[in-house]
Design an enzyme around this catalytic site. Sequence first.
Site, PDB file in Angstrom:
ATOM      1  CB  SER A 120      -0.961  -0.005   1.267  1.00 40.67           C
ATOM      2  OG  SER A 120      -1.435   1.313   1.517  1.00 40.67           O
ATOM      3  CE1 TYR A 151      -3.428  -2.029   5.318  1.00 37.22           C
ATOM      4  CE2 TYR A 151      -2.567   0.221   4.698  1.00 37.22           C
ATOM      5  CZ  TYR A 151      -3.158  -1.118   4.378  1.00 37.22           C
ATOM      6  OH  TYR A 151      -3.788  -1.381   3.216  1.00 37.22           O
ATOM      7  CG  ASN A 180      -6.505   6.379  -1.403  1.00 42.24           C
ATOM      8  OD1 ASN A 180      -6.666   5.945  -0.187  1.00 42.24           O
ATOM      9  ND2 ASN A 180      -5.774   7.546  -1.396  1.00 42.24           N
ATOM     10  CD  GLU A 193     -17.358   3.798   6.267  1.00 46.98           C
ATOM     11  OE1 GLU A 193     -17.390   2.650   6.702  1.00 46.98           O
ATOM     12  OE2 GLU A 193     -18.073   4.707   6.657  1.00 46.98           O
ATOM     13  NE  ARG A 222      -4.791  10.389   1.680  1.00 50.85           N
ATOM     14  CZ  ARG A 222      -4.383  11.269   2.536  1.00 50.85           C
ATOM     15  NH1 ARG A 222      -3.809  12.382   2.009  1.00 50.85           N
ATOM     16  NH2 ARG A 222      -4.314  10.914   3.960  1.00 50.85           N
TER      17      ARG A 222
HETATM   18  P1  NAD Z   1     -10.846  -5.908   1.839  1.00 48.68           P
HETATM   19  O1  NAD Z   1     -10.965  -5.702   3.434  1.00 48.68           O
HETATM   20  O2  NAD Z   1     -12.161  -5.686   1.299  1.00 48.68           O
HETATM   21  O3  NAD Z   1     -10.305  -7.267   1.688  1.00 48.68           O
HETATM   22  C1  NAD Z   1      -9.479  -8.017   2.452  1.00 48.68           C
HETATM   23  C2  NAD Z   1      -9.917  -9.428   2.816  1.00 48.68           C
HETATM   24  O4  NAD Z   1      -8.975 -10.172   3.440  1.00 48.68           O
HETATM   25  C3  NAD Z   1     -11.305  -9.197   3.466  1.00 48.68           C
HETATM   26  O5  NAD Z   1     -12.276  -9.732   2.950  1.00 48.68           O
HETATM   27  C4  NAD Z   1     -11.053 -10.137   5.075  1.00 48.68           C
HETATM   28  O6  NAD Z   1     -12.212 -11.000   5.378  1.00 48.68           O
HETATM   29  C5  NAD Z   1      -9.709 -11.092   4.509  1.00 48.68           C
HETATM   30  N1  NAD Z   1      -8.986 -11.266   5.351  1.00 48.68           N
HETATM   31  C6  NAD Z   1      -8.611 -10.572   6.463  1.00 48.68           C
HETATM   32  N2  NAD Z   1      -7.947 -11.474   7.470  1.00 48.68           N
HETATM   33  C7  NAD Z   1      -8.000 -12.684   7.231  1.00 48.68           C
HETATM   34  C8  NAD Z   1      -7.651 -14.047   7.557  1.00 48.68           C
HETATM   35  N3  NAD Z   1      -7.085 -14.119   8.801  1.00 48.68           N
HETATM   36  N4  NAD Z   1      -7.893 -15.214   6.750  1.00 48.68           N
HETATM   37  C9  NAD Z   1      -8.637 -15.063   5.620  1.00 48.68           C
HETATM   38  N5  NAD Z   1      -9.084 -13.903   5.121  1.00 48.68           N
HETATM   39  C10 NAD Z   1      -8.729 -12.848   5.732  1.00 48.68           C
HETATM   40  O7  NAD Z   1      -9.781  -5.022   1.431  1.00 48.68           O
HETATM   41  P2  NAD Z   1      -9.324  -4.447  -0.111  1.00 48.68           P
HETATM   42  O8  NAD Z   1      -9.678  -3.213  -0.332  1.00 48.68           O
HETATM   43  O9  NAD Z   1      -9.825  -5.673  -1.122  1.00 48.68           O
HETATM   44  O10 NAD Z   1      -7.590  -4.751  -0.170  1.00 48.68           O
HETATM   45  C11 NAD Z   1      -7.258  -5.920  -0.358  1.00 48.68           C
HETATM   46  C12 NAD Z   1      -5.804  -5.731  -0.353  1.00 48.68           C
HETATM   47  O11 NAD Z   1      -5.029  -4.494  -0.869  1.00 48.68           O
HETATM   48  C13 NAD Z   1      -5.138  -5.520   1.117  1.00 48.68           C
HETATM   49  O12 NAD Z   1      -4.075  -6.220   1.267  1.00 48.68           O
HETATM   50  C14 NAD Z   1      -5.175  -4.209   1.228  1.00 48.68           C
HETATM   51  O13 NAD Z   1      -4.051  -3.828   2.341  1.00 48.68           O
HETATM   52  C15 NAD Z   1      -4.357  -3.691   0.041  1.00 48.68           C
HETATM   53  N6  NAD Z   1      -4.813  -2.457  -0.541  1.00 48.68           N
HETATM   54  C16 NAD Z   1      -5.927  -1.791  -0.457  1.00 48.68           C
HETATM   55  C17 NAD Z   1      -6.150  -0.624  -0.761  1.00 48.68           C
HETATM   56  C18 NAD Z   1      -7.491  -0.003  -1.163  1.00 48.68           C
HETATM   57  O14 NAD Z   1      -7.586   1.146  -1.350  1.00 48.68           O
HETATM   58  N7  NAD Z   1      -8.495  -0.985  -1.088  1.00 48.68           N
HETATM   59  C19 NAD Z   1      -4.999   0.180  -0.718  1.00 48.68           C
HETATM   60  C20 NAD Z   1      -3.874   0.050  -0.521  1.00 48.68           C
HETATM   61  C21 NAD Z   1      -3.533  -1.626  -0.180  1.00 48.68           C
END
Ligand code: NAD
Length: 329
Positions: A120, A151, A180, A193, A222
């Site tokens: 991220s 994080y 993001n 959210e 952002r």
């Molecule tokens: P999200 O929270 O919707 O998806 C993450 C999923 O991981 C969730 O469904 C959650 O239930 C699952 N999870 C968490 N702990 C778990 C465990 N112990 N066992 C099994 N499953 C588990 O998040 P997202 O927005 O889809 O993000 C996906 C990835 O992208 C993440 O690694 C996040 O850090 C990274 N990321 C997202 C963004 C963003 O803007 N959405 C930005 C930077 C990085």
Amino acid sequence: MTQKTALVCGAGGFIGGHLVKRLKAEGFWVRGVDLKFNEHAETRADDFAIGDLREQDFVRRVIDRPFDEVYQLAADMGGAGYIFTGENDADIMHNSATINLNVLDACHKRNIKRVFYSSSACMYPEHNQLDPDNPNCAEDSAYPANPDSEYGWEKLFSERLYLAYNRNHGMQCRVARYHNIFGPEGTWEGGKEKAPAAMCRKVAMAKDGGKIEVWGDGKQTRSFLFVDECIEGTVRLLRSDFEGPVNIGSEEMVTINQLAEMVINLSGKDIGIENIPGPLGVRGRNSDNRLIREKLGWEPGLPLRKGMQTTYEWISSEIDKKHNRQKAS
Ligand code: NAD
């Protein structure tokens, strides 16, 4: 030709759900893994295992065969209200690091080579993001490290973990730094959210002539990337020769108040903005796409407004559905 196979860890989440759809559209056999199913859409995965990726035995059971492509998206995360209060730091670090340690090692032991890891932009040093007009998020600005959240520190650790497996175990892991990501079928209420979804919800629920609350002075900047483009960048990176880390984000930087005004404008309502104190994160952040352009010959191009329109329409319809359910019960 044999059917290609993919594993998506975090398939019940926002980006994972979209990724499963994309891989299915390409003809893959897909296994999804998550603690839960996706709340917003039925999964298209051929096989979906509910379980906890912090548990090594479970991870070995779901990585019980070679996969052509593994996408590791599972993480304990949320919006600013979850990451920046300090109350969830131990869980965030422990849970996400354990998932990455387990998944990567199980892949190595199955001789799986291609693993995608979603880091991220939160891992970039705070001191390069104090000026809202000129944040520096070039990939090589990561060190000396100084993320503003635990994080971000966990993401930095895990990036290094994946690259160490490339170096020492001949793997071909690919690391992206997402900036993001937003779009339909993401969390839009409940505290986890992110800003685009929160903004859409507030505007959709506000009455004409009313006001919405926006955290901070509204001048923090952002950029936001529509989920379809995130998926495109993700699969392109995994299949490329470049290991990363590389930004997957948009270079269209806006202030948070400009984002709110954009949504208000899309809604056609007459709504004011009230800036209130709240958890904020860094003053400015924008993707720097020079490296992805150079290495992949590709970068995202969809205007923010188009993605926000699709998202606003989806969240408005979710709110309507919720009201109708409440009326019926
Ligand atoms: P999200 O929270 O919707 O998806 C993450 C999923 O991981 C969730 O469904 C959650 O239930 C699952 N999870 C968490 N702990 C778990 C465990 N112990 N066992 C099994 N499953 C588990 O998040 P997202 O927005 O889809 O993000 C996906 C990835 O992208 C993440 O690694 C996040 O850090 C990274 N990321 C997202 C963004 C963003 O803007 N959405 C930005 C930077 C990085």
